[in-house]
Design an enzyme around this catalytic site. Structure first.
Site, PDB file in Angstrom:
ATOM      1  N   LYS A 123       0.820  -1.223   0.000  1.00  0.00           N
ATOM      2  CA  LYS A 123       0.000   0.000   0.000  1.00  0.00           C
ATOM      3  C   LYS A 123       0.844   1.258   0.000  1.00  0.00           C
ATOM      4  CE  LYS A 123      -4.302  -1.902   1.410  1.00  0.00           C
ATOM      5  NZ  LYS A 123      -5.572  -1.797   2.062  1.00  0.00           N
ATOM      6  N   LYS A 205      -4.933 -11.066  -5.785  1.00  0.00           N
ATOM      7  CA  LYS A 205      -6.241 -11.298  -5.169  1.00  0.00           C
ATOM      8  C   LYS A 205      -7.265 -10.246  -5.604  1.00  0.00           C
ATOM      9  CE  LYS A 205      -6.285  -8.832  -0.765  1.00  0.00           C
ATOM     10  NZ  LYS A 205      -7.604  -8.297  -0.535  1.00  0.00           N
ATOM     11  N   LYS A 208     -11.089  -4.558  -3.528  1.00  0.00           N
ATOM     12  CA  LYS A 208     -11.974  -3.437  -3.855  1.00  0.00           C
ATOM     13  C   LYS A 208     -11.191  -2.198  -4.237  1.00  0.00           C
ATOM     14  CE  LYS A 208     -13.776  -3.599   0.894  1.00  0.00           C
ATOM     15  NZ  LYS A 208     -12.599  -4.042   1.529  1.00  0.00           N
TER      16      LYS A 208
HETATM   17  P1  ATP Z   1      -8.684  -3.402  -0.024  1.00  0.00           P
HETATM   18  O1  ATP Z   1      -8.609  -3.593  -1.493  1.00  0.00           O
HETATM   19  O2  ATP Z   1      -9.267  -2.078   0.393  1.00  0.00           O
HETATM   20  O3  ATP Z   1      -7.448  -3.819   0.692  1.00  0.00           O
HETATM   21  P2  ATP Z   1      -9.958  -5.901   0.271  1.00  0.00           P
HETATM   22  O4  ATP Z   1     -10.960  -6.126  -0.771  1.00  0.00           O
HETATM   23  O5  ATP Z   1      -8.643  -6.538   0.107  1.00  0.00           O
HETATM   24  O6  ATP Z   1      -9.805  -4.356   0.477  1.00  0.00           O
HETATM   25  P3  ATP Z   1     -10.262  -6.099   3.146  1.00  0.00           P
HETATM   26  O7  ATP Z   1     -11.220  -5.167   3.753  1.00  0.00           O
HETATM   27  O8  ATP Z   1      -8.809  -5.826   3.273  1.00  0.00           O
HETATM   28  O9  ATP Z   1     -10.628  -6.333   1.616  1.00  0.00           O
HETATM   29  O10 ATP Z   1     -10.528  -7.550   3.676  1.00  0.00           O
HETATM   30  C1  ATP Z   1     -11.657  -7.980   4.373  1.00  0.00           C
HETATM   31  C2  ATP Z   1     -11.597  -9.472   4.574  1.00  0.00           C
HETATM   32  O11 ATP Z   1     -11.816 -10.124   3.330  1.00  0.00           O
HETATM   33  C3  ATP Z   1     -10.247 -10.007   5.098  1.00  0.00           C
HETATM   34  O12 ATP Z   1     -10.441 -11.080   5.991  1.00  0.00           O
HETATM   35  C4  ATP Z   1      -9.570 -10.472   3.862  1.00  0.00           C
HETATM   36  O13 ATP Z   1      -8.625 -11.478   4.108  1.00  0.00           O
HETATM   37  C5  ATP Z   1     -10.745 -11.005   3.038  1.00  0.00           C
HETATM   38  N1  ATP Z   1     -10.461 -10.897   1.636  1.00  0.00           N
HETATM   39  C6  ATP Z   1     -10.153  -9.783   0.950  1.00  0.00           C
HETATM   40  N2  ATP Z   1      -9.954 -10.042  -0.341  1.00  0.00           N
HETATM   41  C7  ATP Z   1     -10.160 -11.381  -0.475  1.00  0.00           C
HETATM   42  C8  ATP Z   1     -10.105 -12.271  -1.586  1.00  0.00           C
HETATM   43  N3  ATP Z   1      -9.804 -11.832  -2.790  1.00  0.00           N
HETATM   44  N4  ATP Z   1     -10.364 -13.562  -1.372  1.00  0.00           N
HETATM   45  C9  ATP Z   1     -10.673 -14.013  -0.156  1.00  0.00           C
HETATM   46  N5  ATP Z   1     -10.735 -13.236   0.944  1.00  0.00           N
HETATM   47  C10 ATP Z   1     -10.481 -11.940   0.787  1.00  0.00           C
END
Ligand code: ATP
Ligand code: LTN
Length: 339
Positions: A123, A205, A208
């Site tokens: 990040k 992965k 969002k």
């Molecule tokens: P950002 O892009 O803002 O980092 P994010 O989509 O990665 O957001 P987080 O809010 O960081 O989501 O994660 C929330 C939860 O969802 C965490 O437990 C994270 O491990 C899980 N998670 C996020 N992305 C994935 C994914 N692609 N597959 C499975 N689990 C996920």
């Protein structure tokens, strides 16, 4: 009684990776009915799920949007099956013990430990000096979130494992400096669904904050967007439907298919013998939209009744506070500030 805890950032509309990686496991945990727990909840374990608004502000947030996202996240959890009588559902900023404990843990954590954190490195990359101290310190607040509740198990996606490991190290360090105080938590990484990959880039992965909307399927995507995104999902140049990790794009779509339908991947592969990517993608888009439609309807219904959402969050904060305040009293005593 085993305590299970997880949290999500209110950083926009959630995607199916969040749903399958983090929320669904919490919904499943509620299924085991059992005697009453100490906090008055029903279930075999005591479950906590919260919205980490103070983690969200480690990157700039528009206040009005943040407020909406907190309510939206609450509505989403309820819509996918979180029952506030079985799970303590609350907002992190309402329980100030989280930031208080984070400060104390800040005095135990080493700079080097935080510098090694992959999420921070990702990040902060390219931002030079313009990175908040909060972003750097993010894993310490997360450790406080976990340790405050004597958490045994933390269900998270693969990307959060390193942070839970830091929480373990800090629990052990605190216990060895000041005597037995914290439970050392275990991360729980779901095998399938732990890492749903980006549709436009199956090597990374689903996220969002990805630069393209084509990366993720949001829980609020309509039928046309789901179809468009799945049709344009990156796959290899092959034509048969088989599960092979080296064909990352297809493997990811098969995983999503399996998570949405509950069918084992082998069975899906058998059903698609002789069919091509085109048919498979169109079917998958239909299945995903059908799956999302009732969830979207419920989210919209919950959002219409803000008073009810606020009442649920109030009740959750009060329950969480009871546990957290007691723990903080012990921590203050252990470190010598309680007179
Ligand atoms: P950002 O892009 O803002 O980092 P994010 O989509 O990665 O957001 P987080 O809010 O960081 O989501 O994660 C929330 C939860 O969802 C965490 O437990 C994270 O491990 C899980 N998670 C996020 N992305 C994935 C994914 N692609 N597959 C499975 N689990 C996920
Ligand atoms: N860092 C996590 C969110 C998070 C969390 C937690 C998860 C904050 N505190 C405590 C589990 C337990 C994320 O970005 N997904």
């Amino acid at each position: 009684m085993k305590r299970i805890l997880t949290a999500l950032q209110p950083s926009g509309i959630l995607h199916i990776g969040n749903l399958f990686g983090a929320i669904e496991p919490m919904v499943k945990l509620q299924a085991d009915e059992n005697p009453t727990s100490p906090s008055g909840l029903r279930g075999a374990s005591e479950n906590l799920l919260f919205i980490v608004d103070y983690h969200a502000i480690t990157v700039p947030q528009d206040p009005a949007e943040l407020r909406h996202n907190i309510l939206f996240a609450t509505a989403t959890y309820l819509a996918v099956g979180i029952d506030p009588d079985k799970t303590i559902l609350f907002q992190q900023s309402r329980v100030n013990e989280h930031t208080e404990l984070a400060w104390i843990l800040n005095c135990l954590v080493h700079m080097g430990e935080l510098e090694r954190m992959t999420q921070y490195k990702d990040k902060a990359r390219g931002k030079g000096e313009a990175v908040s101290v909060g972003l750097f310190d993010y894993p310490v607040l997360m450790a406080a979130d976990i340790l405050l509740y004597d958490t045994n198990v933390v269900p998270v996606g693969e990307d959060q494992k390193q942070h839970v490991e830091l929480a373990r190290d800090l629990a052990e360090r605190f216990n060895s400096h000041f005597g037995e105080t914290f439970v050392v938590p275990q991360p729980q990484i779901r095998k399938e669904g732990a890492r749903i990959m980006g549709l436009d880039d199956p090597e990374k992965k689903m996220s969002k904050s990805a630069s393209s909307e084509k990366n993720f399927i949001s829980l609020m995507d309509d039928e046309a967007s789901v179809l468009k995104k799945i049709k344009s999902a990156v796959t290899d140049s092959g034509s048969t439907i088989t599960f092979d990790k080296t064909r990352a794009g297809l493997a990811n779509l098969l995983t999503i298919y399996s998570l949405v339908t509950g069918k084992p991947i082998d069975q899906i592969v058998t059903e698609y013998a002789g069919k091509g990517y085109g048919d498979f993608k169109i079917d998958l888009a239909g299945i995903v939209s059908t799956y999302l439609a009732p969830i979207q309807e419920k989210i919209n219904d919950y959002l219409k009744d803000e008073t009810k959402l606020l009442a649920i969050l109030d009740q959750g904060a009060a329950r969480a506070k009871t546990i957290a305040a007691k723990k903080m009293e012990l921590v203050r005593q252990k470190i010598g500030v309680k007179l």
